[in-house]
Design a protein around this motif. Sequence first.
Motif, PDB file in Angstrom:
ATOM      1  N   SER D 235      21.827  42.514  63.763  1.00 58.58           N
ATOM      2  CA  SER D 235      20.657  43.718  63.973  1.00 58.58           C
ATOM      3  C   SER D 235      20.289  43.671  65.551  1.00 58.58           C
ATOM      4  CB  SER D 235      19.716  43.847  62.355  1.00 58.58           C
ATOM      5  OG  SER D 235      19.449  42.225  63.063  1.00 58.58           O
ATOM      6  N   GLY D 236      18.690  44.590  65.512  1.00 61.63           N
ATOM      7  CA  GLY D 236      18.443  44.244  66.934  1.00 61.63           C
ATOM      8  C   GLY D 236      18.853  44.540  68.217  1.00 61.63           C
ATOM      9  N   PRO D 237      18.363  43.913  68.296  1.00 61.71           N
ATOM     10  CA  PRO D 237      19.011  44.143  70.276  1.00 61.71           C
ATOM     11  C   PRO D 237      20.220  43.875  70.450  1.00 61.71           C
ATOM     12  CG  PRO D 237      17.118  43.197  70.815  1.00 61.71           C
ATOM     13  CD  PRO D 237      17.296  42.848  69.118  1.00 61.71           C
ATOM     14  N   LEU D 238      21.038  43.722  69.963  1.00 60.08           N
ATOM     15  CA  LEU D 238      22.415  42.697  70.077  1.00 60.08           C
ATOM     16  C   LEU D 238      23.567  44.401  69.366  1.00 60.08           C
ATOM     17  CD1 LEU D 238      21.352  40.065  69.917  1.00 60.08           C
ATOM     18  CD2 LEU D 238      23.633  39.587  68.881  1.00 60.08           C
ATOM     19  N   ASP D 247      17.604  51.424  65.019  1.00 60.47           N
ATOM     20  CA  ASP D 247      16.620  50.309  65.402  1.00 60.47           C
ATOM     21  C   ASP D 247      15.550  51.087  63.572  1.00 60.47           C
ATOM     22  OD1 ASP D 247      13.588  50.214  65.911  1.00 60.47           O
ATOM     23  OD2 ASP D 247      14.134  50.248  67.557  1.00 60.47           O
ATOM     24  N   LEU D 248      15.052  49.896  63.107  1.00 61.90           N
ATOM     25  CA  LEU D 248      13.787  50.115  62.040  1.00 61.90           C
ATOM     26  C   LEU D 248      12.654  50.986  62.053  1.00 61.90           C
ATOM     27  CD1 LEU D 248      14.828  47.115  59.671  1.00 61.90           C
ATOM     28  CD2 LEU D 248      15.862  48.946  59.481  1.00 61.90           C
ATOM     29  N   LYS D 327      13.823  40.033  67.334  1.00 59.69           N
ATOM     30  CA  LYS D 327      15.246  39.602  67.598  1.00 59.69           C
ATOM     31  C   LYS D 327      15.879  40.364  66.664  1.00 59.69           C
ATOM     32  CE  LYS D 327      13.704  35.047  68.599  1.00 59.69           C
ATOM     33  NZ  LYS D 327      12.449  35.699  69.338  1.00 59.69           N
ATOM     34  N   GLY D 328      15.374  41.449  65.298  1.00 60.96           N
ATOM     35  CA  GLY D 328      16.086  41.863  65.464  1.00 60.96           C
ATOM     36  C   GLY D 328      15.426  41.836  63.217  1.00 60.96           C
ATOM     37  N   GLU D 329      16.727  42.908  62.411  1.00 58.99           N
ATOM     38  CA  GLU D 329      16.451  43.171  60.821  1.00 58.99           C
ATOM     39  C   GLU D 329      14.985  42.047  60.372  1.00 58.99           C
ATOM     40  OE1 GLU D 329      18.626  45.675  58.562  1.00 58.99           O
ATOM     41  OE2 GLU D 329      17.536  44.699  56.857  1.00 58.99           O
ATOM     42  N   PRO D 349      16.803  35.590  57.472  1.00 53.65           N
ATOM     43  CA  PRO D 349      16.344  35.438  58.943  1.00 53.65           C
ATOM     44  C   PRO D 349      16.789  36.337  59.861  1.00 53.65           C
ATOM     45  CG  PRO D 349      17.354  34.016  57.690  1.00 53.65           C
ATOM     46  CD  PRO D 349      17.519  35.269  57.089  1.00 53.65           C
ATOM     47  N   PRO D 350      16.637  37.221  61.076  1.00 53.48           N
ATOM     48  CA  PRO D 350      17.201  37.879  62.002  1.00 53.48           C
ATOM     49  C   PRO D 350      18.168  36.680  62.529  1.00 53.48           C
ATOM     50  CG  PRO D 350      15.941  38.314  62.689  1.00 53.48           C
ATOM     51  CD  PRO D 350      14.998  38.108  61.369  1.00 53.48           C
TER      52      PRO D 350
END
Lengths: 225, 209, 205, 386
Positions: D235-238, D247-248, D327-329, D349-350
């Motif tokens: 998730s996230g920028p990756l 993007d949540l 970092k992500g979700e 943990p993302p």
Amino acid sequence: MTTMGTTDESLRQDLARRGVHVTSLESLYNWGRAHSLWPLQFGLACCAIEMIAATMARHDLARFGAEVFRPSPRQADLMIVAGTVTKKMAPMVVRLYNQMANPKYVIAMGACAISGGPFREGYNVLRGIDRYLPVDLYIPGCPPRPEALLHGVIRLQELIRGEKLSGPGRSRAADPAVPGEYPIPNYGPAGLRPPFNPDLWQPPSDPDAAPDDGSDAVTPRETTA
Amino acid sequence: MRKLKQLPGVGLLKGMLVTGRNFFGSYRNPRRLVTVSYPEQRLLLPESSRNFPFLVYDGNDSVEGLRCVACKTCERECPSGAIRIVQARDENGRPAKHPERFEIGIDACMGCQICAEVCPFDAIKMDSDYEHAATGRTRPMVHNKLRLAKSNTYYHRIKPREAAEVDARLEMERFRKEEARRKREEAARMKKEAAAKAAAAKPEAPENS
Amino acid sequence: MTDPDRLLSLLEAGLPGSAGRVRRWTNPGPSGQDALLVDPDAALEVALFLRDHPELQLDYCSNVTGVDWLPREVTESVTTTETVGGETKEVTKKVTRTEPGYLEAVYHLYSVALRHGPVILRLRAAGREAPAPLPSLTPVWRSAEFQEREIFDLYGISFSGHPDLRRLLLWDEFEGHPMRKDYVAPDEDGLPAIETAAAKGEANR
Amino acid sequence: MNLTRAAPWPAGTAPFADPGETELLELSLGPQHPSTHGVFRMNALLDGETVVRLQPVFGYLHRNHEQLAERMSYLASMPFTDRLDYFCSLTNNWAYALTVEKLAGLEVPERAEYLRVILAELTRLQNHTVFLGFLLGDMGAWGSVLMYGFRQRDAVLDLFEALTGSRMMCDYLRFGGCRCDLPPGWAAAARLVVDSYPGFLDEMEQLLTENEILRARTMGIGGVEAKRLVNAGVSGPLLRAAGLSHDLRKVDRYGIYDRFSFRIPLGEKGDVYDRLMIRLLEMRESLNILDSALRDLPEGPVINPQAKLRNFRPPAGEAYGRIESPKGELGFYLISDQSPQPYRYRVRPPSLINLTLLEEMCVGAKIADVMVILGSIDIVLGEVDR
């Protein structure tokens, strides 16, 4: 030079004012060591970020000669244990210490490295690195501010400058009876074996006792009446 | 962005320009001159800055004047279990409203200020002092009652805005309490008077009959 | 779209016979996140169906976690009809029984393609004894790989079909599963220091 | 004469064995390694310098966060969430507060929502800022970029300290709002920091985007197609670097993110270069959000008066809440049994789940690229191991 240890302090200061600097080999050696501490580049958790912040432009650990963070323990002489030492990590920390060359110093930075901190009740957290390693300086805080680390480094430099190289009360590195390496704990079924190094640390005989019975001597009761 | 339409090496030079600007700028540009020479100069900490807790006392005596009444709320709520309180007892063995022992292990405290937040008596507050490095672990890392006690003047010095608010609040509470006590006494007096009046109006009291 | 009743009807249409094996679990709290209680035997089939159904496309398994439910005492009033002396009457009694504990794996699914969720799957192992088996959903969602390993490590659910089921966080010699509610870490400070490398006269490096 | 290719060795005099006969080399990277971002360990199997297999080893910073949280009150876990991803304490706070608010059905006042957005975006800014420094450090440019990043980050941390009292461990959000209101002059100071950021970003872009060495080190490395990333829970920028608009802040519209207009930067290939650029662009968008949030910040209370500080017992039930952390979700899963402690407390943990595909990203790459790929994932060990 060998008799300088007995030169009285006022004479030395008097000479220094007149531009004559007299020193003993011991204090010259210690002065050099204190101002070229090379820390091991080794971070465990949150405190490591404040440690990095202390080396950065604003706080600039380089002003104390301690900015040369070495990734290899062979080239380092100060281990800043910055962060939570878990039971899984503790053997590696001890091994890194063993690989460092003498004389070497350990700073326990932050609540976790000192005592396990807020995480100390957990099944995988070591309650203080001083169970396996001789810690020279404790810096409490969670995490300590970069200035607190700088304060700790200054304290450590004072300690090093005051060290004796021979005779009774000499420094750990100069004492052949003190080991430079400590046994590495092994993984056990519920924790590390042994749970602590009995030469370095003993469980408190009465954990409920007041830790500070002569407390009034430390901080007097304040009355301004 | 992925395709560069320039001579190879230009990008590197542009980067070098930035580094150079930072290098030379760090001698004169105040935005890049950020180093604070710590022991001589210190950063001015904001008022809310917190590190470890301390106990506030009013007046002149650091033991008698403690605001803490040993209610142990902070001890229960402390997430890292760093606070230990033993309640004092008076000569008859009844619990008294002050702590016999109050210890905070700063080797475990994480400075989260929950103790200061939950304290109903504004007795425990956060200090911004951070120079606590020590060579030992047991004595210097456990702050006892005497070491924790700091005067209200000190509190005003480090956190003027917050301390003034707290003082105003405490003053208000004291006033309300006083008012309530006065009203209660008034009511009691009125009742007494009314009873006396009633007794005067009816001289044949029941005990005579 | 993620209403459990709608999911159940889709499942029944797509996977005949799943009605008995997938049930609705109602969340008593205000969050409104109801779950599907899936029979472990049907889990893989149901998971694949949920992932590939064009109307659902639950392609993103966000969270996988274990829950340890201890055995608990349940007191409930039971009404029975009894015949006492030829007279039939209703008798209400308080009965206390012990519900067995179990381990549970909870999966939170979302759809990145259709932007809906969460759909929550609950898989219950038969009991709390050591190899509590459940089917692994890692073949369906790769994101379950580390999380199922973590559950295996900390709760002791063994996922069959997992490609690499080892302890994730603790070391291999560790005994027990510390996230279980009845795990008590032994107090090590009271232990005598035995088997130290120092006692054996070797400082390994 | 061709200088780029050496003349072949005369037959029979080659100093090394035939390349076909090389032995595979097992290499353990970490847990003490300058570029594993903490106590992370990877066991790599190498054929020469090429990675054949790579297995991450976790747990060197496993601090029993979840177990501790199940033994303490809901409020007491708040400072512990600071220490999960220790760069982003405020977004961790938010994810936890959001989940507890779902669990208990608590409303948040408008001003508190604005403050949360402001603080979360500032957190994103400082996280991405130091990310650049650490990633460049992994490529060998140890020092300058990190130092510029930390200099800029200190400006944000000063804001955090002025508001919450601590630089890193803010412990600021409370269930149903925020702990305290802004101190006088804070909004103006924040405005100054926000206004100074574009200059810093311009400088960073000039330093990084066209740098040939950086492009050679990052382009075409570590890319995985978006579909597999989704399946692996990345998730996230990756994910956005691989070209998937997820993007949540837009998908879930938690908080009041539907009031702000911002774009989601997307990459093309999902390689390290794209991941780097995505972060740079995301910082620009965060600045837009901050700009309007600081402008529109309403007056009012910062905490719901119904929210209880002590003896907080949410009704029985469970809730899963997630936010877009830097970092992500980042998700929290809580089960309440009406007691003061959560029955189950789980952090999604993302950083850990983004590592699921680490092996696939690294296999076939050179060992020196492994550090760059790991750096581009942006992990924090406090969150990976918890």
